[in-house]
Design a protein around this motif. Sequence first.
Motif, PDB file in Angstrom:
ATOM      1  N   VAL A  20       0.823  -1.317   0.049  1.00  0.00           N
ATOM      2  CA  VAL A  20      -0.064  -0.117  -0.014  1.00  0.00           C
ATOM      3  C   VAL A  20       0.931   1.180   0.076  1.00  0.00           C
ATOM      4  N   PRO A  21       0.641   2.116  -0.803  1.00  0.00           N
ATOM      5  CA  PRO A  21       1.382   3.495  -0.969  1.00  0.00           C
ATOM      6  C   PRO A  21       1.176   4.247   0.142  1.00  0.00           C
ATOM      7  N   ASN A  22       2.347   4.783   0.922  1.00  0.00           N
ATOM      8  CA  ASN A  22       2.142   5.377   2.085  1.00  0.00           C
ATOM      9  C   ASN A  22       3.266   6.673   2.058  1.00  0.00           C
ATOM     10  N   LYS A  23       2.736   7.819   1.399  1.00  0.00           N
ATOM     11  CA  LYS A  23       3.657   8.838   1.024  1.00  0.00           C
ATOM     12  C   LYS A  23       3.124   9.916   1.984  1.00  0.00           C
ATOM     13  N   PRO A  24       3.828  10.317   2.704  1.00  0.00           N
ATOM     14  CA  PRO A  24       5.209  10.541   2.843  1.00  0.00           C
ATOM     15  C   PRO A  24       5.674   9.651   4.146  1.00  0.00           C
ATOM     16  N   LYS A  25       5.128   8.389   4.044  1.00  0.00           N
ATOM     17  CA  LYS A  25       5.523   7.334   4.920  1.00  0.00           C
ATOM     18  C   LYS A  25       5.158   7.742   6.310  1.00  0.00           C
ATOM     19  N   THR A  26       4.045   8.136   6.875  1.00  0.00           N
ATOM     20  CA  THR A  26       3.506   8.373   7.955  1.00  0.00           C
ATOM     21  C   THR A  26       3.112   7.210   8.668  1.00  0.00           C
ATOM     22  N   PRO A  27       3.503   7.157   9.912  1.00  0.00           N
ATOM     23  CA  PRO A  27       3.143   5.986  10.836  1.00  0.00           C
ATOM     24  C   PRO A  27       1.771   5.796  11.150  1.00  0.00           C
ATOM     25  N   ASN A  28       1.218   4.545  11.210  1.00  0.00           N
ATOM     26  CA  ASN A  28      -0.178   4.306  11.404  1.00  0.00           C
ATOM     27  C   ASN A  28      -0.520   4.525  12.942  1.00  0.00           C
ATOM     28  N   ARG A  29      -1.702   5.032  13.214  1.00  0.00           N
ATOM     29  CA  ARG A  29      -2.085   5.264  14.593  1.00  0.00           C
ATOM     30  C   ARG A  29      -3.215   4.532  14.788  1.00  0.00           C
ATOM     31  N   VAL A  30      -3.655   3.963  16.016  1.00  0.00           N
ATOM     32  CA  VAL A  30      -4.572   3.164  16.287  1.00  0.00           C
ATOM     33  C   VAL A  30      -5.599   3.842  17.408  1.00  0.00           C
ATOM     34  N   ILE A  31      -7.175   3.960  16.862  1.00  0.00           N
ATOM     35  CA  ILE A  31      -7.757   4.625  17.823  1.00  0.00           C
ATOM     36  C   ILE A  31      -9.222   3.714  17.994  1.00  0.00           C
ATOM     37  N   ARG A  32      -9.764   3.724  19.006  1.00  0.00           N
ATOM     38  CA  ARG A  32     -10.924   2.856  19.375  1.00  0.00           C
ATOM     39  C   ARG A  32     -12.360   3.646  19.129  1.00  0.00           C
ATOM     40  N   VAL A  33     -13.004   3.204  18.057  1.00  0.00           N
ATOM     41  CA  VAL A  33     -14.386   3.576  17.539  1.00  0.00           C
ATOM     42  C   VAL A  33     -15.296   2.556  17.496  1.00  0.00           C
ATOM     43  N   ASP A  34     -16.602   3.082  17.947  1.00  0.00           N
ATOM     44  CA  ASP A  34     -17.758   2.212  17.977  1.00  0.00           C
ATOM     45  C   ASP A  34     -17.795   1.831  16.528  1.00  0.00           C
ATOM     46  N   ASP A  35     -18.192   0.552  16.100  1.00  0.00           N
ATOM     47  CA  ASP A  35     -18.565   0.024  14.738  1.00  0.00           C
ATOM     48  C   ASP A  35     -19.396   0.936  13.834  1.00  0.00           C
ATOM     49  N   ASP A  36     -20.823   1.221  14.778  1.00  0.00           N
ATOM     50  CA  ASP A  36     -21.828   1.801  14.167  1.00  0.00           C
ATOM     51  C   ASP A  36     -21.237   3.386  13.681  1.00  0.00           C
ATOM     52  N   LEU A  37     -20.483   3.964  14.462  1.00  0.00           N
ATOM     53  CA  LEU A  37     -20.001   5.147  14.347  1.00  0.00           C
ATOM     54  C   LEU A  37     -19.188   5.342  13.333  1.00  0.00           C
ATOM     55  N   TRP A  38     -18.163   4.361  13.224  1.00  0.00           N
ATOM     56  CA  TRP A  38     -17.028   4.181  12.191  1.00  0.00           C
ATOM     57  C   TRP A  38     -17.676   4.075  10.695  1.00  0.00           C
ATOM     58  N   ARG A  39     -18.573   3.090  10.751  1.00  0.00           N
ATOM     59  CA  ARG A  39     -19.416   2.775   9.414  1.00  0.00           C
ATOM     60  C   ARG A  39     -20.007   3.994   8.980  1.00  0.00           C
ATOM     61  N   ASP A  40     -20.862   4.685   9.765  1.00  0.00           N
ATOM     62  CA  ASP A  40     -21.814   6.005   9.476  1.00  0.00           C
ATOM     63  C   ASP A  40     -20.428   7.223   9.027  1.00  0.00           C
ATOM     64  N   TYR A  41     -19.400   7.250   9.949  1.00  0.00           N
ATOM     65  CA  TYR A  41     -18.572   8.265   9.536  1.00  0.00           C
ATOM     66  C   TYR A  41     -17.804   7.932   7.907  1.00  0.00           C
ATOM     67  N   GLY A  42     -17.648   6.409   7.760  1.00  0.00           N
ATOM     68  CA  GLY A  42     -17.027   6.299   6.315  1.00  0.00           C
ATOM     69  C   GLY A  42     -17.992   6.653   5.299  1.00  0.00           C
ATOM     70  N   GLU A  43     -19.584   6.386   5.415  1.00  0.00           N
ATOM     71  CA  GLU A  43     -20.482   6.892   4.458  1.00  0.00           C
ATOM     72  C   GLU A  43     -20.474   8.325   4.359  1.00  0.00           C
ATOM     73  N   ALA A  44     -20.433   9.161   5.401  1.00  0.00           N
ATOM     74  CA  ALA A  44     -20.192  10.643   5.284  1.00  0.00           C
ATOM     75  C   ALA A  44     -19.201  11.327   4.688  1.00  0.00           C
ATOM     76  N   CYS A  45     -18.130  10.528   4.953  1.00  0.00           N
ATOM     77  CA  CYS A  45     -16.740  10.722   4.239  1.00  0.00           C
ATOM     78  C   CYS A  45     -16.946  10.654   2.755  1.00  0.00           C
ATOM     79  N   GLU A  46     -17.433   9.353   2.493  1.00  0.00           N
ATOM     80  CA  GLU A  46     -17.601   8.942   0.953  1.00  0.00           C
ATOM     81  C   GLU A  46     -18.641   9.955   0.357  1.00  0.00           C
ATOM     82  N   ALA A  47     -19.557  10.377   0.953  1.00  0.00           N
ATOM     83  CA  ALA A  47     -20.528  11.288   0.287  1.00  0.00           C
ATOM     84  C   ALA A  47     -19.976  12.596   0.005  1.00  0.00           C
ATOM     85  N   GLU A  48     -18.758  12.845   0.879  1.00  0.00           N
ATOM     86  CA  GLU A  48     -18.183  14.342   0.569  1.00  0.00           C
ATOM     87  C   GLU A  48     -17.005  14.028  -0.143  1.00  0.00           C
ATOM     88  N   GLY A  49     -16.574  12.738  -0.768  1.00  0.00           N
ATOM     89  CA  GLY A  49     -15.583  12.804  -1.593  1.00  0.00           C
ATOM     90  C   GLY A  49     -14.122  12.566  -0.973  1.00  0.00           C
TER      91      GLY A  49
END
Length: 80
Positions: A20-49
Amino acid sequence: MHHNSESEVSANAPAKILRVPNKPKTPNRVIRVDDDLWRDYGEACEAEGTSKSDDLRAHMARKVRAYKRRQQRTVGDTDE
């Protein structure tokens, strides 16, 4: 220890691992997010492009800028 032969494929591993390309090679971060919130957030972001990662970085940048402006005002108030 049992090793798989080259002809065997693990049930949990893809047949081909893609880098997976990762420029400029930033480190991954881990956060805890409720599954429903993460799904809905993904839909909202996708709708905004935008991606969740891009949206989170933009939110963090706005928060840091606001924090720094408040800090500058506080420092400016004590200099007088």
